[in-house]
Scaffold this motif. Structure first.
Motif, mmCIF file in Angstrom:
data_model
loop_
_atom_site.group_PDB
_atom_site.id
_atom_site.type_symbol
_atom_site.label_atom_id
_atom_site.label_comp_id
_atom_site.label_asym_id
_atom_site.label_seq_id
_atom_site.Cartn_x
_atom_site.Cartn_y
_atom_site.Cartn_z
ATOM 1 N N ALA A 140 23.715 11.637 64.265
ATOM 2 C CA ALA A 140 22.303 11.267 64.357
ATOM 3 C C ALA A 140 21.370 12.443 64.101
ATOM 4 O O ALA A 140 20.237 12.247 63.661
ATOM 5 C CB ALA A 140 22.009 10.682 65.734
ATOM 6 N N ASP A 141 21.821 13.656 64.377
ATOM 7 C CA ASP A 141 20.878 14.779 64.367
ATOM 8 C C ASP A 141 21.366 16.014 63.613
ATOM 9 O O ASP A 141 20.836 17.104 63.777
ATOM 10 C CB ASP A 141 20.516 15.169 65.803
ATOM 11 N N THR A 183 16.872 6.218 60.790
ATOM 12 C CA THR A 183 16.867 7.653 61.059
ATOM 13 C C THR A 183 17.131 7.896 62.543
ATOM 14 O O THR A 183 16.939 7.027 63.387
ATOM 15 C CB THR A 183 15.522 8.265 60.667
ATOM 16 N N ASN A 184 17.575 9.108 62.851
ATOM 17 C CA ASN A 184 17.850 9.513 64.241
ATOM 18 C C ASN A 184 18.868 8.602 64.921
ATOM 19 O O ASN A 184 18.821 8.409 66.134
ATOM 20 C CB ASN A 184 16.562 9.545 65.075
ATOM 21 N N SER A 185 19.794 8.054 64.155
ATOM 22 C CA SER A 185 20.809 7.158 64.714
ATOM 23 C C SER A 185 22.195 7.561 64.219
ATOM 24 O O SER A 185 22.355 8.070 63.103
ATOM 25 C CB SER A 185 20.545 5.705 64.303
ATOM 26 N N PRO A 237 21.115 4.751 68.439
ATOM 27 C CA PRO A 237 20.404 5.998 68.742
ATOM 28 C C PRO A 237 20.953 6.693 69.977
ATOM 29 O O PRO A 237 20.527 7.810 70.282
ATOM 30 C CB PRO A 237 18.977 5.513 69.005
ATOM 31 N N THR A 242 22.727 12.454 76.564
ATOM 32 C CA THR A 242 21.400 11.917 76.302
ATOM 33 C C THR A 242 21.076 10.780 77.259
ATOM 34 O O THR A 242 21.884 9.863 77.415
ATOM 35 C CB THR A 242 21.304 11.386 74.851
ATOM 36 N N TYR A 272 11.303 9.108 71.804
ATOM 37 C CA TYR A 272 12.320 9.223 70.758
ATOM 38 C C TYR A 272 12.070 8.107 69.758
ATOM 39 O O TYR A 272 12.418 6.952 69.992
ATOM 40 C CB TYR A 272 13.721 9.107 71.367
ATOM 41 N N LEU A 332 12.317 5.658 66.497
ATOM 42 C CA LEU A 332 13.190 5.113 65.474
ATOM 43 C C LEU A 332 12.331 4.307 64.502
ATOM 44 O O LEU A 332 11.114 4.234 64.657
ATOM 45 C CB LEU A 332 14.274 4.242 66.104
ATOM 46 N N GLN A 349 10.760 2.692 69.778
ATOM 47 C CA GLN A 349 10.711 4.027 70.356
ATOM 48 C C GLN A 349 11.202 3.944 71.796
ATOM 49 O O GLN A 349 11.023 2.938 72.482
ATOM 50 C CB GLN A 349 9.316 4.643 70.258
ATOM 51 N N TYR A 409 13.326 9.464 76.297
ATOM 52 C CA TYR A 409 14.460 10.324 75.963
ATOM 53 C C TYR A 409 14.464 11.570 76.838
ATOM 54 O O TYR A 409 13.451 12.258 76.974
ATOM 55 C CB TYR A 409 14.375 10.717 74.488
#
Length: 463
Positions: A60-61, A249-251, A268, A282, A341, A343, A347, A350
């Motif tokens: 994801a990151d 994204t971010n997943s 995510p 997380t 956070y 997406l 959102q 987080y």
């Protein structure tokens, strides 16, 4: 594990065969080679010609992707202590494995990829018949992308009576086939049927849960539901992965195949990551949609940061993860309050948790303590899981369970398998859930689950 830097495939096969003949035992051999760049999704798509199960994982990151095909070894456990049992099997396997590798990158060499069901004690149905409760595979061929560098690992079991030239031909032919980076066009089949499974009954279950929470049965329980899709043609999983990669994204993007059925998604929610003994978990709980404009998006985000119900749900998760991490780690660091956070569609609240994994503990030790988090089960943990087991009609299977990977250098990462679908040929089951507390409104919780269907539904051609 025995590690050497043998330079050629001939040397690898010679050493492995000699050892197998000396011991009269089969040997797990892992050979890592540096390769020219290849698109991981095209690698995955092309691997279908092998006729074996395929596996896919994208971080994801960070720029880290793995795509595998075939199973050199399968680890499975029906036991109550399934995490410990898988760890035991892995340890025994690695004691006599050979790794030929001059690069030492994470996610190369022997890598176990797969997952665990949400609740091994829930009565299983035909829906998840293709998947074990606990199932991880070491791919026979594994493409790993770490930044701009690409590697191909060949994992194989060598037997004393194997023939060198036959092995060499088999490996070289498979490598040439898999590294043909052909351009490929994807098409999305049309949805013929879209069915929510008993939505009104699910709302009644939410109402029942709020009453039971008021009565002190549980403090919080997460309830999930299912949507079924039927298409006019078989679903191309590579196309699904490409759409997820383009939009989510971010997943974490994942796909695990078993007996022709694919569990695929874009989640995510990290459960835990370990790299060089550094641990990252997380807390991701509390959800609101994204806005259509920047102003609306910021307004919704501020509403989420001030919403008591979502903040309470988030703190449930923070406390549980802190307690689990402290049991296996030291130098635990947790920020005082959550941040947003974002997406594509949603959102979340987080909070990251960082620590140093204690010597003698493993990634699966942490996974065992963290799963299921309050964001996927509820509180108190045992009572919430029993409540789900008794009243939720859905067979979750791997939905909301831990999915991920680990390698022979104790690197690895597991995420929580939400925003996901189980796909077999021209049919799919999508899953979505939400946390229920004493003041939950069934209609609002229903709408929240509808929003959470969106990521998978959109890439499958739905609205």
């Amino acid at each position: 594990m025995i590690h050497t830097e043998a330079a050629t495939l001939d040397e690898v096969i010679d050493q492995a065969l000699n050892k197998a003949k000396q011991t009269n035992k089969q040997q797990l051999v892992s050979f890592v080679d540096y390769i020219e760049p290849i698109d991981p999704i095209l690698f995955y798509a092309g691997a279908s010609v092998m006729g074996d199960s395929r596996l896919f994982w994208k971080s994801a990151d960070e720029d880290f992707v793995m795509a595998g095909v075939g199973a050199a070894v399968r680890l499975a456990s029906p036991k109550n202590d399934r995490f410990q049992d898988i760890q035991f099997q892995w340890k025994k396997l690695m004691e006599h494995a050979y790794r030929f590798d001059r690069y030492e990158q994470k996610g190369t060499g022997p890598v176990a990829m797969g997952g665990f069901s949400f609740d091994p004690f829930k009565e299983s149905t035909e829906l998840w018949a293709s998947f074990e409760n606990s199932q991880l595979e070491i791919p026979g061929y594994l493409m790993t992308k770490v930044g701009s560098d690409h590697y191909l690992t060949i994992n194989a079991i060598i037997y004393p009576d194997d023939h060198k030239e036959q092995l060499k031909f088999q490996w070289e032919e498979a490598k040439a086939l898999l590294l043909q980076c052909n351009n490929r066009s994807f098409s999305t089949p049309e949805i013929l049927e879209q069915t929510e499974i008993e939505p009104e009954a699910w709302k009644l279950l939410v109402k029942q849960a709020t009453d039971d929470i008021e009565a002190g049965v549980v403090d919080k329980v997460v309830l999930a539901r299912e949507m079924q899709l039927k298409f006019d043609d078989n679903v191309d999983i590579a196309q699904v992965l490409q759409h997820l990669d383009d939009t989510q994204t971010n997943s974490y993007i994942f796909a695990f195949e078993s007996e022709g059925t694919q569990f695929v998604g874009a989640t995510p929610e990290r459960l835990v990551k370990v790299e060089n003994q550094n641990l990252l978990s997380t807390c991701l709980a509390g959800t609101i949609p994204r806005g259509e404009t920047t102003e609306q998006d910021e307004q919704l985000g501020q509403e989420l940061l001030a919403d008591e119900k979502n903040l309470e749900e988030h703190q449930f998760v923070v406390r549980m993860i802190r307690d689990a991490i402290e049991a296996c780690s030291e130098n635990v660091d947790i920020p005082a309050s959550p941040v947003l956070y974002p997406l594509k569609n949603l959102q979340h609240l987080y909070t990251p948790v960082r620590a140093r994994l204690k010597q003698g503990h493993t990634l699966l030790d942490v996974v065992a303590r963290l799963h299921p988090t309050p964001a996927l089960g509820g509180l108190p943990q045992e009572e919430a899981i029993e409540y789900i087991r008794e009243f939720e009609p859905l067979d979750r299977g791997w939905y909301a369970g831990p999915v991920g990977w680990f390698d022979s250098n104790q690197n690895g990462e597991f995420a929580v398998a939400i925003r996901s679908a189980l796909i077999e040929q021209n049919r799919a089951s999508l899953f979505s859930g939400c946390g229920v507390v004493k003041d939950s409104d069934p209609e609002m919780e229903y709408e929240e689950t509808a929003i959470k269907f969106t990521p998978m539904l959109a890439v499958l051609g739905g609205a």
